[in-house]
Design an enzyme around this catalytic site. Structure first.
Site, PDB file in Angstrom:
ATOM      1  N   THR A 233       0.873  -1.178   0.000  1.00  0.00           N
ATOM      2  CA  THR A 233       0.000   0.000   0.000  1.00  0.00           C
ATOM      3  C   THR A 233       0.903   1.220   0.000  1.00  0.00           C
ATOM      4  O   THR A 233       2.082   1.110   0.302  1.00  0.00           O
ATOM      5  CB  THR A 233      -0.834   0.009   1.310  1.00  0.00           C
ATOM      6  OG1 THR A 233      -1.619  -1.168   1.382  1.00  0.00           O
ATOM      7  CG2 THR A 233      -1.746   1.211   1.436  1.00  0.00           C
ATOM      8  N   ARG A 261     -13.380  -8.180  -0.679  1.00  0.00           N
ATOM      9  CA  ARG A 261     -12.706  -7.890   0.597  1.00  0.00           C
ATOM     10  C   ARG A 261     -12.193  -6.451   0.595  1.00  0.00           C
ATOM     11  O   ARG A 261     -11.533  -6.003  -0.333  1.00  0.00           O
ATOM     12  CB  ARG A 261     -11.549  -8.858   0.784  1.00  0.00           C
ATOM     13  CG  ARG A 261     -10.682  -8.607   2.037  1.00  0.00           C
ATOM     14  CD  ARG A 261      -9.460  -7.779   1.731  1.00  0.00           C
ATOM     15  NE  ARG A 261      -8.544  -7.662   2.864  1.00  0.00           N
ATOM     16  CZ  ARG A 261      -7.526  -6.820   2.913  1.00  0.00           C
ATOM     17  NH1 ARG A 261      -7.287  -6.001   1.910  1.00  0.00           N
ATOM     18  NH2 ARG A 261      -6.729  -6.771   3.960  1.00  0.00           N
ATOM     19  N   GLY A 263      -9.816  -3.827   2.870  1.00  0.00           N
ATOM     20  CA  GLY A 263      -8.898  -3.714   3.992  1.00  0.00           C
ATOM     21  C   GLY A 263      -9.083  -2.378   4.680  1.00  0.00           C
ATOM     22  O   GLY A 263     -10.169  -1.777   4.661  1.00  0.00           O
ATOM     23  N   ASP A 264      -8.016  -1.888   5.270  1.00  0.00           N
ATOM     24  CA  ASP A 264      -8.084  -0.640   6.030  1.00  0.00           C
ATOM     25  C   ASP A 264      -7.957   0.608   5.154  1.00  0.00           C
ATOM     26  O   ASP A 264      -8.432   1.686   5.532  1.00  0.00           O
ATOM     27  CB  ASP A 264      -6.975  -0.614   7.090  1.00  0.00           C
ATOM     28  CG  ASP A 264      -5.573  -0.782   6.480  1.00  0.00           C
ATOM     29  OD1 ASP A 264      -5.456  -1.466   5.440  1.00  0.00           O
ATOM     30  OD2 ASP A 264      -4.615  -0.229   7.032  1.00  0.00           O
ATOM     31  N   THR A 284       0.205   1.083   6.356  1.00  0.00           N
ATOM     32  CA  THR A 284       0.369   0.002   5.389  1.00  0.00           C
ATOM     33  C   THR A 284       0.536  -1.267   6.223  1.00  0.00           C
ATOM     34  O   THR A 284       1.097  -1.220   7.314  1.00  0.00           O
ATOM     35  CB  THR A 284       1.616   0.199   4.499  1.00  0.00           C
ATOM     36  OG1 THR A 284       2.786   0.257   5.318  1.00  0.00           O
ATOM     37  CG2 THR A 284       1.536   1.469   3.683  1.00  0.00           C
ATOM     38  N   GLY A 285       0.047  -2.389   5.701  1.00  0.00           N
ATOM     39  CA  GLY A 285       0.189  -3.637   6.444  1.00  0.00           C
ATOM     40  C   GLY A 285      -1.121  -4.395   6.524  1.00  0.00           C
ATOM     41  O   GLY A 285      -1.979  -4.244   5.652  1.00  0.00           O
ATOM     42  N   GLY A 287      -4.458  -5.148   6.876  1.00  0.00           N
ATOM     43  CA  GLY A 287      -5.629  -4.269   6.943  1.00  0.00           C
ATOM     44  C   GLY A 287      -6.641  -4.693   7.979  1.00  0.00           C
ATOM     45  O   GLY A 287      -7.222  -3.857   8.685  1.00  0.00           O
TER      46      GLY A 287
HETATM   47  N1  GLY Z   1      -3.297  -2.348   4.142  1.00  0.00           N
HETATM   48  C1  GLY Z   1      -3.840  -2.744   2.925  1.00  0.00           C
HETATM   49  C2  GLY Z   1      -4.820  -3.817   3.026  1.00  0.00           C
HETATM   50  O1  GLY Z   1      -4.787  -4.611   3.940  1.00  0.00           O
HETATM   51  O2  GLY Z   1      -5.663  -3.900   2.151  1.00  0.00           O
END
Ligand code: GLY
Length: 398
Positions: A233, A261, A263-264, A284-285, A287
């Site tokens: 990300t 799906r 993520g964050d 980043t990481g 999510g």
């Molecule tokens: N941090 C990006 C995701 O998990 O989609």
């Protein structure tokens, strides 16, 4: 991995979970150095994969451009880059081979936000998030509706799956399915990729990567992506000389995810949060983990209560650790990096682990007149996943 192999580095409040605070002083010193170096405004920070374009964003900031424009300029670089497989064009696809993108942005001065999720065929979703902010009464659009909105706003439909990403996806399919790859009747049939022991599995992955035409120099990285689906990300936060700030985050999300799906990254308050009075943060990481601690919002609120950017970020990481009761056998599969910028220009980059792979530390790119790439300060020392993380299937399944 155990606590003996991966020393607990910066865990001031984690003593109860079994760590030692041996590295806390060193970590605090790095954090202090980060904060002191950032006295100059304007300043722009982002994930390490934005280093190539951070100077473009800085130039805009220095020329008086809006802070969100500057941040978007930085993340647009990786979105346009077919060789960055974590965002935009060339992003690693979902389990059906479709690139599915998410993004969000917050504009500090106007206190507005925009986000998009699960978008196909539109490369610059960070700009699309801004369009949602500027041209709708909504904050978030997802899926087909987001794509139709993009077309209405003049964005072009593009095939985002590059040859390189398609081949890595095929390798993942073959590694996880009995029905992809040469069948039983094929003269070149080999045992199922995932049968046997770890070394055999790895060798078969190498052979399958070769059969798929993945270049020798890319095979090891491709196998790593198959075994450890990345969540690459980019986040960027920008602060100008008047104290105005904005942030944005964009991603192709977790590789091989179930379609739909999120993520964050598209979640305001998780992957990105900016409060004009306090600061801006992004992530980043993993999510799923960041959503559960509302990471970016937690960090900004921590700073509101007086924590430094470093402490605010570390606290959010510790909330992730707390959600697993400090169980290192699970935490080793997670990772998270926070990029934190306070309204006075102090900043921090903090991570759960040192890096995704040994020798490749997480980094934060910073530009305050001088562009530089700095290692983040990690809560735990070591890579977030043993590699190759292969568990041989039980004999009964063979
Ligand atoms: N941090 C990006 C995701 O998990 O989609």
């Amino acid at each position: 991995m155990s606590m003996t192999r991966r020393e607990f580095v910066a865990g001031v409040a984690l003593g109860a979970l079994g760590g030692t605070a041996s590295g806390a002083t060193a970590a605090s010193q790095i954090a202090l150095k980060q904060s002191m170096r950032a006295a100059k405004l304007p300043i722009i920070i982002c994930a390490g994969n934005g280093f190539a374009t951070i100077a473009d964003g800085y130039r805009l900031l220095a020329d008086g451009a809006d802070t969100l424009e500057a941040a978007l300029r930085v993340v647009r670089g990786p979105e346009d880059d077919p060789n960055d497989d974590s965002v935009g064009l060339g992003g690693l696809p979902n389990e059906e081979g479709v690139v599915e993108l998410d993004a969000s942005c917050m504009h500090g001065p106007s206190r507005r936000a925009g986000a998009v999720g699960g978008v196909h065929n539109i490369k610059n979703v960070s700009l699309l998030a801004r369009e949602v902010m500027l041209h709708t009464g909504h904050v978030m659009l997802v899926g087909e509706g987001a794509e139709r909105f993009a077309l209405a706003r003049g964005f072009k439909r593009e095939d985002l799956l590059t040859e390189d990403s398609r081949k890595v996806w095929l390798l993942w399919k073959e590694a996880h399915s009995d029905w992809w790859g040469p069948g039983l009747a094929d003269p070149g049939w080999k045992e199922r990729l995932h049968s046997g022991n770890a070394a055999q599995y790895y060798q078969r992955l190498q052979a399958a990567a070769q059969d798929l035409g993945i270049e020798p120099s890319r095979r090891t990285a491709a196998i790593h992506k198959v075994l450890f689906p990345p969540t690459g990300t980019i986040h960027c936060s920008a602060l100008n000389a008047h104290g105005e700030m904005s942030g944005c985050t964009t991603t192709s999300g977790l590789a091989w995810k179930i379609p739909g799906r999120l993520g964050d990254s598209p979640i305001i308050g998780a992957g990105c949060y900016t409060d004009q009075d306090i600061g801006s943060a992004g992530a980043t990481g993993s999510g799923e983990e960041n959503i559960k601690v509302a990471g970016a919002h937690t960090i900004v609120e921590n700073m509101r209560k007086g924590m430094s950017p470093f402490d605010a970020g570390m606290d959010a990481l510790k909330r992730i650790v707390r959600n697993y009761g400090g169980d290192m056998q699970r935490l080793k599969f997670l990772d998270m990096t926070y990029y934190v910028l306070r309204k006075d220009g102090a900043y921090a980059g903090v991570s759960l682990w040192t890096g995704y792979e040994p020798g490749r530390p997480h980094t934060i790119a910073v530009h305050d007149g001088t562009a530089r790439l700095e290692k983040t300060v990690s809560l735990y020392e070591g890579a977030s996943q043993e590699w190759p993380p292969i568990v041989a299937p039980p004999k009964s399944t063979l």
